[in-house]
Design a protein around this motif. Sequence first.
Motif, short mmCIF file in Angstrom:
data_model
loop_
_atom_site.label_atom_id
_atom_site.label_comp_id
_atom_site.label_asym_id
_atom_site.label_seq_id
_atom_site.Cartn_x
_atom_site.Cartn_y
_atom_site.Cartn_z
N ALA A 267 35.09 49.69 9.92
CA ALA A 267 34.73 48.43 10.58
C ALA A 267 34.50 48.64 12.07
O ALA A 267 33.58 48.07 12.65
CB ALA A 267 35.82 47.38 10.35
N ALA A 268 35.35 49.47 12.68
CA ALA A 268 35.19 49.74 14.11
C ALA A 268 33.85 50.40 14.40
O ALA A 268 33.16 50.07 15.38
CB ALA A 268 36.33 50.63 14.60
N LYS A 269 33.45 51.32 13.52
CA LYS A 269 32.17 52.01 13.69
C LYS A 269 31.01 51.06 13.40
O LYS A 269 30.02 51.00 14.15
CB LYS A 269 32.11 53.22 12.76
CG LYS A 269 30.83 54.03 12.89
CD LYS A 269 30.85 55.23 11.97
CE LYS A 269 29.56 56.03 12.10
NZ LYS A 269 29.54 57.19 11.19
N LYS A 270 31.14 50.31 12.32
CA LYS A 270 30.06 49.41 11.92
C LYS A 270 29.92 48.25 12.89
O LYS A 270 28.83 47.72 13.09
CB LYS A 270 30.31 48.90 10.50
CG LYS A 270 29.12 48.14 9.92
CD LYS A 270 29.35 47.76 8.46
CE LYS A 270 28.14 47.01 7.89
NZ LYS A 270 28.36 46.60 6.49
N PHE A 271 31.04 47.83 13.51
CA PHE A 271 30.98 46.71 14.44
C PHE A 271 30.02 47.01 15.58
O PHE A 271 29.23 46.15 16.00
CB PHE A 271 32.36 46.38 15.01
CG PHE A 271 32.35 45.27 16.02
CD1 PHE A 271 32.40 43.94 15.63
CD2 PHE A 271 32.25 45.55 17.38
CE1 PHE A 271 32.35 42.92 16.56
CE2 PHE A 271 32.20 44.53 18.32
CZ PHE A 271 32.25 43.21 17.90
N ALA A 272 30.08 48.23 16.11
CA ALA A 272 29.21 48.60 17.22
C ALA A 272 27.74 48.46 16.82
O ALA A 272 26.90 47.98 17.60
CB ALA A 272 29.51 50.02 17.67
N GLU A 273 27.43 48.89 15.59
CA GLU A 273 26.05 48.79 15.11
C GLU A 273 25.65 47.33 14.92
O GLU A 273 24.56 46.90 15.35
CB GLU A 273 25.91 49.53 13.78
CG GLU A 273 26.26 51.02 13.87
CD GLU A 273 26.33 51.67 12.50
OE1 GLU A 273 26.13 50.94 11.50
OE2 GLU A 273 26.58 52.88 12.42
N MET A 274 26.53 46.55 14.27
CA MET A 274 26.22 45.15 14.00
C MET A 274 26.19 44.33 15.29
O MET A 274 25.43 43.35 15.40
CB MET A 274 27.22 44.57 13.01
CG MET A 274 27.13 45.18 11.62
SD MET A 274 28.35 44.49 10.47
CE MET A 274 27.77 42.80 10.29
N ALA A 275 27.02 44.70 16.27
CA ALA A 275 27.06 43.95 17.53
C ALA A 275 25.72 44.01 18.24
O ALA A 275 25.24 43.02 18.81
CB ALA A 275 28.16 44.50 18.43
#
Length: 643
Positions: free
Chosen positions: A394-402
């Motif tokens: 989630a931490a990794k994907k959050f940066a992409e989704m943000a």
Amino acid sequence: MFEFIRTHQRLMQFLLMLLIMPSFAFFGIEGYSRFRGGEDSVAKVAGQSITKQEFDAAQREQMERFRQMFGGQFDSKMLDTPEARKNILDGLIAQRVLAAEAAHERLSVSDQTLQQTILNIPGMTGADGKFDVERYKSLLAAQGMTPAMYEARLRQELTLQQVNNAVQGTAFAPKTVAGRLSDLNDQEREVQELLFKTSGYVSQVKVTDDMLKDYYEKNGRQFEIPEQVKAEYVLLNNDVVASQISVSDADIQSYYEQNAKRYSEEEQRRASHILIKVDKNASAAEKAAAKEKAEKILAQVRKNPNDFAKLAKEYSQDPGSAERGGDLDFFSRGMMVKPFEDVAFKLKPGEISDLVQTDFGYHIIQLTAIKPAKAKSFDEVKAQIAADIKKQLAAKKFAEMAEQFTNTVYEQSESLKPVADKLKLKIETIGGLTRTPSPALPQNAPFNQPKFLTALFSDDAIKNKRNTDAIEVAPNTLIAGHVIEYKPVAKRPFDEVKNVIRDRVMQAEAEKLAKKAGEEKLAALKSGGETGGFSEAKTVSRVKNAGMSGAELGSVMKADVSKLPAFAGVEVPGQGYAVYRINKVGQPATPDTARRQAEQQQVANALAQQEMLAYLEVLKKKAKVQITKPVAEKSEADANETK
């Protein structure tokens, strides 16, 4: 607990304290140059630059500290002022000049002091009450530190404290000064009250419609209905991202196998010891005497091993463990000083060591039990691993989704539907929002945060009907809104609030009449008029208000009592006007010794702070401090924070 071995619970508090100071502040003067970037400096201290990068880092760290303290209520604008930026730079300069002085005076912190400080830090015990080494290392890692970095920072902080303590320790508060201040606090005055109540003058007030309309026009803001919006919003945070992630059993099994050590319990050993203290800097004769005493005790232990606990209670100089027969409970590697640990992990159960020397003295160790290393089963940790994997992903994907979130709400600003569809987010609706956070709504709700509300009430959102930008209202929490209904400021009709106005006007006019009557009575009393009508006498002082408000007490204690009886008067909001007769002035029969001592300490502390400020000014001149670039304008950190 025992003074030299057990690691206590202050680590988490100390790590939070580290956030207050920027990382570079904990390295020596020589280390500062590593952070310099060309000539982009904001100040110079002793020829060394404080760079713009260092200033920005300090500001970012202070923002993060406030964000952790206040959560979603924190608004970066709190630090977006010339005064706040100047305070940050002053703090950096103070740290630098103190470090320079410590280096000049060759001040240092011994390994023993450093270790003892760490041992006295609470916060790192597990559910079983024992020090959790893995958690210790993990917490340091989460702050971007290794144990070596942590010790270097702590050592530098303790060194700076030596300078600070040495200066503040020279402050002296004369007893006569502190005594005079305490005498003023203790001074008692016997008073009687004559209250001219507002309620007694209401019947004399004549209210006209013109008075009501005049009040309505002059105090229109009291009757305003603030502007409101109804809005849609979408939220992106770690929880939302994690809900979209699925983890397979195969992934969990693989993670378990690759991180088996994390889910294992290290071997633990239980031991008892007898300590004969001797400082590592003691003379050769003192060390020899301590060793001789320890050898005699060791001889007794070897002769009667079953008497170890009895001998520990009698001879051990470790007060924490001596009363328990020397028992130190179970410990794992990393919890003891190294010489002690090395020996303890070589002994067999029941075996007694030779003398073991550490910085604390001489030890006799008896191993009493061993808990073998044990691995937790896959089923025991499966749920925890799944949560850990989701958190990492989630931490990794959050940066992409943000990035997608931010771009989409801006590029397709006519609606939130595109971003909701693209990122599988839910569009929520909330009404009754105003420009300021509502106490009736959850204080940590993303839509109730000042930054989001400011964006929502912008002209672009209201007049142009565009999405707000993506607003970061908390770490890893983005929100964007779209106004669907706007209600401008409105004023309640006169007829609707007429009765409310009537009450307020009558109250105000009655207060005026009560004050006028009270002031006339006060003037008459000072001229020798009739003194009847006062209440029973009571004794008050600055530390015993006897139910009087601050304004009432202030009027009594400030009154001129060179001639008694003395008189004073003051308005009492909501009640009327009070006139006081002061009959006696004196000191209490039994002074509060504890309070007077506390007041003397307060005076000493205030003087100590003045001494430190004066000393810092001397050090600044000595270090030839120069401000090379004003920091009143916005820094890079400010600009990024408010975008």
